[in-house]
Structures are given as C-alpha cells and as structure tokens.
Design an enzyme around this catalytic site. Structure first.
Site, PDB file in Angstrom:
ATOM      1  N   PRO A   2       0.779  -1.225   0.000  1.00 43.12           N
ATOM      2  CA  PRO A   2       0.000   0.000   0.000  1.00 43.12           C
ATOM      3  C   PRO A   2       0.808   1.272   0.000  1.00 43.12           C
ATOM      4  CG  PRO A   2      -0.124  -1.149   2.103  1.00 43.12           C
ATOM      5  CD  PRO A   2       1.024  -1.682   1.361  1.00 43.12           C
ATOM      6  N   GLU A   3       0.391   2.197  -0.843  1.00 36.12           N
ATOM      7  CA  GLU A   3       0.914   3.549  -0.828  1.00 36.12           C
ATOM      8  C   GLU A   3      -0.246   4.450  -0.417  1.00 36.12           C
ATOM      9  OE1 GLU A   3       3.162   4.387  -4.410  1.00 36.12           O
ATOM     10  OE2 GLU A   3       3.503   2.264  -4.750  1.00 36.12           O
TER      11      GLU A   3
END
Length: 269
Positions: A2-3
DNA sequence: CACGAGACCTGTTCGC
DNA sequence: TGCGAACAGGTCTCGT
C-alpha cells in the site's frame, strides 16, 4: 502493497465501520508485528477501549481510541479489515480484535514487515514524516524550496518519507512519467516549470489513485482498479501510452524503476 | 548529507 | 517436472 491511495481507501472504509466499536478481546498472533509497547501491556491497555476515528498520515493508519492511539504501517503486504461474524484465524493473521456488534478487526500480513504501535501521543511515531502531498499548505513555492534544499536524484527523494509522506514505488514512477522527468534528475537542477509539473503530477496521480480506490495486486487487496491504468509501472517492454516508445526498467537506489526514455530524457537525452 | 549494501519475511514467477 | 534465482507495493541501520 500500500501507498497513500491504498491506505486512504482502507482508512475511509474502516472509519465508516469501526467508529463506536468496543474491543472485547485481543489476539496478538505474531509478537514482532508489535513495535510498542510490550505484548502484555498492549493487550492489557487495548482491552475495553472504544474506536473513535480512523484516519491516515502518510502511509500510516491512525486509529484513535478512547484512551490511546493505535498506529499501523502495512509496509509491503499488510491489510486491515473489519469482518462480520465468527472469524477463523487465517495463516497470516497477525492481530485479531474481537469487537462489539459481532465483528472482528483483522490485521493480516504475509511478509511480517508491518508494524503496530500503541501510544499516548501519535507524534511519537508520525513526528518525522514530511508534508502530506495533498495538503493545501504544500504549495508549489514550498515544494520548490524543499527540492532545492536537497541534492538528490528525484526518485529516491520522492520515496523518502521525511521529504514527502505517502509516495511509494508505483506512484513515484507514474508521477515522474506524467511530469516528463527522468528519475535520476537531481532535485536542485529543475526549472520552475519542471517543479510545477512535478507538483501537479503528484497531486493528479494521487487523486486519481484515491478515486480508483487504489491498486489491487494478487489477492492482497480487493476493490481498487488503479492497476489497470498504470502508464509505466510494471510495463517494461510495452509501449508508452503517450508516445509509443518502449518502456524501460532500471534500478535507481536499489528500487525497480520504470520510465519512457523518450518522454523522460536524461541529461544527455 | 548522500548513497549503497544488507536485513527483515514469505510467496510467486522465471529461467534453465 | 524440478530447483534455485530473482523479484515483490517498505523501511531501518550501518559503513563509506
């Protein structure tokens, strides 16, 4: 995984489903997922608390509780979700909280890189982060000043969470492509016009990512579809959607980097 | 300050 | 088919 857009998507979802839930029991299934405090204190303090709000700062999830703050970083493979009814623990579940209302909060993390903090002051964990890319006070002028204060290649600098909080390997490659900047350009060498392009590209790409509810890979994260709209990431050998040139892959600061040699020329290009 | 190497982990895909 | 190497969305620490 995840960003910023993926974490934002998870935070919004959790905020809608978690507020008001009371913690009935705590099952810490992998102690090293816990950064602080000790496992015993973590379980003792968490029991009985109520969730008030879930938000995001950089790539951190910030879960406000009645008497503490729980911060979670998903790193490469973490996921956090609320499940209804009985939850049979799965192989990679690292933390399971039984909640009021017949639900559970499950932290699942295959690679065990994710970390959880339970602290009184969230700044203990978040204090060193750089600015939020989408915040109103990160103006082009402020961004230009920060770039000029450093002498680093763009790609590793954009990945540095103390410089800017939230970009990861995918979104950085996408941003540099949109801005037509080579990943190895030096931060203090950009023209004013290039800085503005970069600033705009960061905002555009992150907003597009959030609008598409992030990217989904393998079976780790469900829901988002930004992975179907990558311009360069993971597309080495395929054509650039802008100019048709073959996209290349190279290592920059030990990270896999994808770019279009025509749209993003180096200093000799 | 900037940068590279190695560590932390497990799982999947690639090449021979 | 089998097996090891390479690779994966992140970050930290250490040495130069």
């Amino acid at each position: 995984m995840p960003e910023l857009p993926e974490v934002e998507t998870i935070a919004r979802k959790l905020n809608a489903s978690l507020a008001g839930s009371r913690i009935l029991s705590v099952d810490l299934r992998w102690e090293r997922s816990l950064a602080e405090p000790s496992p015993a204190e973590f379980v003792r303090r968490l029991n009985g608390q109520t969730f008030e709000q879930v938000s995001r700062r950089g790539k951190f999830l910030h879960l406000s509780l009645s008497a503490d703050h729980m911060l979670i970083h998903l790193r490469m493979s973490g996921d956090l979700q609320v499940v209804s009814g009985v939850h049979l623990p799965e192989k990679h579940d690292r933390l399971v909280l039984d909640l009021s209302g017949d639900r559970c909060l499950v932290f699942n993390d295959t690679r065990k890189f994710g970390r959880i903090w339970l602290v009184k002051d969230p700044d203990q964990v978040l204090g060193k982060l750089g600015p939020e890319p989408l915040a109103d006070d990160l103006t082009v002028q402020v961004f230009q000043k920060r770039l000029g204060e450093r002498h680093r290649q763009l790609k590793p600098l954009l990945l540095d969470q103390t410089f800017l909080a939230g970009l990861g390997n995918i979104y950085t490659d996408e941003v540099l492509h949109i801005a037509k900047l080579h990943p190895c350009l030096l931060s203090d060498s950009l023209s004013e016009a290039q800085v503005e392009k970069l600033w705009l590209a960061i905002r555009d790409i992150l907003q597009e990512g959030i609008r598409r509810k992030g990217s989904s890979f393998d079976r780790v994260y469900r829901g988002g579809d930004f992975q179907n709209h990558f311009r360069v990431y993971g597309r080495a050998g395929l054509v650039c959607p802008v100019c048709g040139t073959t996209i290349e892959r190279m290592l920059v600061g030990q990270r896999s980097t994808h770019f279009c040699p025509n749209c993003q020329p180096g200093k000799d290009g």
